[in-house]
Design an enzyme around this catalytic site. Structure first.
Site, PDB file in Angstrom:
ATOM      1  N   CYS A 132       0.848  -1.190   0.000  1.00  0.00           N
ATOM      2  CA  CYS A 132       0.000   0.000   0.000  1.00  0.00           C
ATOM      3  C   CYS A 132       0.878   1.232   0.000  1.00  0.00           C
ATOM      4  CB  CYS A 132      -0.836   0.050   1.276  1.00  0.00           C
ATOM      5  SG  CYS A 132      -1.997  -1.258   1.385  1.00  0.00           S
ATOM      6  N   LYS A 169       2.151  -9.974   3.011  1.00  0.00           N
ATOM      7  CA  LYS A 169       2.175 -10.167   1.557  1.00  0.00           C
ATOM      8  C   LYS A 169       3.093  -9.134   0.929  1.00  0.00           C
ATOM      9  CE  LYS A 169      -0.697 -10.772  -2.518  1.00  0.00           C
ATOM     10  NZ  LYS A 169      -2.060 -10.991  -2.997  1.00  0.00           N
ATOM     11  N   GLY A 221      -1.219 -12.617 -13.279  1.00  0.00           N
ATOM     12  CA  GLY A 221      -1.413 -13.662 -14.281  1.00  0.00           C
ATOM     13  C   GLY A 221      -0.146 -14.455 -14.546  1.00  0.00           C
ATOM     14  N   GLY A 248       0.925 -16.127  -7.891  1.00  0.00           N
ATOM     15  CA  GLY A 248       1.439 -15.510  -9.106  1.00  0.00           C
ATOM     16  C   GLY A 248       1.208 -16.397 -10.309  1.00  0.00           C
ATOM     17  N   GLY A 249       0.101 -16.210 -10.965  1.00  0.00           N
ATOM     18  CA  GLY A 249      -0.146 -16.895 -12.236  1.00  0.00           C
ATOM     19  C   GLY A 249      -0.374 -18.388 -12.145  1.00  0.00           C
TER      20      GLY A 249
END
Lengths: 336, 295
Positions: A132, A169, A221, A248-249
């Site tokens: 953030c 995260k 993605g 992640g993807g």
């Protein structure tokens, strides 16, 4: 052949399987529940909850990129009060294990969010969205500085109910993610979620302007997967005892297996949910099959296995080539 | 019949060119039997191992019970994803999610309904016309587009509608006018009680405004806005947001997919599309201060 045991742990949190939704990608849960039973998830990770309601950014908020998605949403959401009144009770009613993601603009705001969640039942863990903008530091992300990230984690750990695991995260676009990870763990993080989106840009060649209102956005993605795997691998090497949620993807069972091998104890599915609302049960099934084909009895046995020197891996883990199965849907749905 | 959408592997029956558009017919019985006019479907494009992650959302032109239940869509191939769709052949399979979103609300009494369509958006009005007819309503059409090739369904509208007015900007079909130009006249001539709309947002804004001037309720489908901004179609990606007044007068950002695509025209803040109005719930506080709102 026996199927693999899928139970996994994130510190003190026991999960029936390692498949999670990624924050910001599963809506309130109600939308996905139309397609599958949310109890089949290891856990549901909420969209980041902020102190006050946020409308987010104007459209366009999304641009399609090769094997990816660029988004700049501006953390839209109902705010903590709306979330605690409407969304969380619904998830608790369904019996869904819920990891609440929190996002704030200052260390104090993070602390306030953790305090507000303290007395609320139905929270399996708290995920701290460190990516953030830090209003106290010229809007630079908390996740870019070990000190700032640690301060946020410490504030959440201090105010959160003891015993509720706190996961940090982290963002990947930093010089050394391991330093940030170490700082967060020192500050009391019980686990890490790796990774958040990576900052990117797309330009609309029609309007000749950036494609997103927010100019740059977060890339997600499969395009992101190698970066995420690298982060998981590096952090697991440095902190083998710290549980990691790999994100992640992840689009298939083998993608999930890659993350487990790199050192993740659980795997979250994000952008793939936009493309395929039933992705989680499918990936779970594929992962189960992949483990079984490799004669691996338990998910826990593969966590971090890629770190073992070559030759340590027992030879029987090479899967046999899959036997082609005729598509049962073919005959059933053919027009007659 | 169930209300919940399904994800299914649908078989392509036909792909054909209709004027400047493509019509795609898919065998998807589970979606056909759940469908209500105004709802849409979300298609994955590019095949199983594609690099394109965004679903394409399309309104449904028609569902039919034959061939085990078919769903027909109409679209323009303006970008690589829809161009790929246009290149499908019969018996190809597509990953389809639907039916999604909220349908058109139907009048309880047999009233006079005006259906206004622009471009491929006109396609979504025919299933509605069918349902309205079955309820004994009068159905009047106004269809428009830049040129004759871009007005979908004018002949069909003439056949099934109690009246049909067609406008093109270049005059190649029907009257040389915009939909907005003819709306007041058509509303008076047909004695419309309610106006339905589907098409580009500019058109929906006009429809709402003119309907408002005549004191008529308007129900509009923002399917075209959704097609441009949406990524998932199921309400999780939050990319297709638009500002709308609630019952309580508070403006909220709503999802074109899950809260729409059919919305009450008078509730949408058309002039503020693509922005976060300063008085919207959760609008950035800096703006609220600058505008003298609550800080």
């Amino acid at each position: 052949m026996n199927t693999a045991l899928m139970e996994t742990r994130l510190g003190g949190l026991e999960l029936p399987n390692p498949l999670l939704t990624a924050s910001g990608c599963g809506g309130t849960g109600r939308e996905l529940a139309q397609f599958f039973d949310l109890n089949r998830l290891g856990a549901f990770v909420t969209t980041s909850v902020t102190a006050r309601p946020r409308a987010g950014r104007p459209t366009p908020r999304m641009a399609e990129t090769p094997s990816g998605l660029l988004t700049a949403m501006g953390l839209p959401g109902p705010g903590i009060e709306g979330f605690v009144e409407r969304d969380l009770p619904w998830l608790a009613e369904q019996g869904v294990r819920t990891i609440v993601s929190v996002a704030g603009n200052s260390v104090e705001e993070f602390g306030e969010l953790a305090r507000r969640l303290r007395g609320v039942p139905g929270i399996a863990a708290i995920e701290v969205n460190v990516a953030c903008p830090n209003v106290e530091d010229r809007g630079r992300m908390f996740a870019w500085h070990p000190g700032a990230a640690a301060a946020v984690v410490r504030a959440v750990r201090t105010h959160a109910r003891p015993g509720v695991p706190v996961l940090a995260k982290l963002a990947p676009d930093v010089t050394d993610i391991v330093t940030i990870a170490l700082a967060c763990v020192d500050a009391g993080a019980d686990g890490l979620t790796l990774i958040n989106t990576i900052e990117g840009l797309a330009i609309d060649t029609g309007t000749l302007r950036p494609a997103l209102t927010g100019v740059s956005g977060g890339l997600s993605g499969p395009a992101l997967r190698p970066v995420a795997l690298r982060c998981v691998y590096q952090v697991h090497a440095a902190l083998p005892g710290t549980p990691i949620v790999g994100v992640g993807g992840v689009a298939s069972g083998l993608d999930a297996l890659e993350f487990l091998l790199a050192g993740a104890s659980a795997v979250a599915v994000g952008t793939t949910l936009f493309h395929d609302p039933t992705a989680v049960p499918r990936i779970l099934r594929e992962l189960e099959e992949a483990l079984t084909a490799r004669r691996i009895a338990r998910v826990a046995d593969v966590v971090g296995l890629a770190h073992k020197p070559a030759g340590h891996v027992p030879p029987q883990v090479r899967p046999e080539p899959p036997v082609p199965v005729p598509d049962p849907g073919e005959a059933k749905e053919k027009p007659s | 019949m169930s209300d919940t959408p399904v994800q299914t592997s649908a078989t392509v029956l036909t792909v054909r060119q209709v004027q400047d558009y493509h019509a795609l017919t898919l065998v998807a019985p589970a979606i056909a039997e759940r469908f209500r006019p105004g709802q849409f479907v979300a298609l994955a494009v590019g095949g199983e191992h594609t690099a394109r992650l965004v679903r394409r959302c399309f309104g449904v032109y028609e569902v039919k019970p034959d061939y085990g239940g078919t769903v027909e869509l109409v679209f323009a191939d303006r970008e690589p994803g829809t161009a790929w769709l246009a290149g499908r052949r019969s018996r190809d399979r597509l990953d389809l999610v639907g039916p999604l979103g909220r349908p058109f609300r139907l009048p309880r009494d047999p009233v006079s309904c005006l259906l206004v369509g622009g471009g491929p958006g006109g396609a979504a009005l025919f299933a509605l016309a069918d349902t309205l007819h079955r309820r004994g309503c009068q159905v009047h059409f106004v269809l428009g587009g830049p040129s004759g090739g871009q007005v979908f369904g004018s002949r069909m509208a003439r056949r099934i509608g109690d009246s049909a007015t067609v406008t093109t900007e270049d005059g190649s079909l029907g009257e040389k006018a915009t939909v907005r130009d003819v709306l007041p006249r058509v509303i008076q001539e047909t004695g419309a009680d309610v106006v339905y709309g589907c098409g580009p947002t500019d058109l929906l804004r006009s429809v709402t405004q003119v309907a408002g001037e005549y004191g008529l309720p308007s129900q509009v489908s923002v399917e075209s806005f959704l097609r441009e901004t949406g990524a998932c179609g199921i309400g999780v990606c939050m990319t297709c947001m638009l500002p709308m007044h609630g019952e309580d007068g508070v403006t909220r950002m709503v999802r074109a997919c899950a809260d729409g695509p059919v919305l009450r025209g008078d509730r949408v803040r058309w002039g503020d599309l693509g922005t976060i109005p300063f008085d919207a719930l959760g609008a950035p506080r800096v703006l609220a201060v600058a505008e003298g709102g609550d800080a």
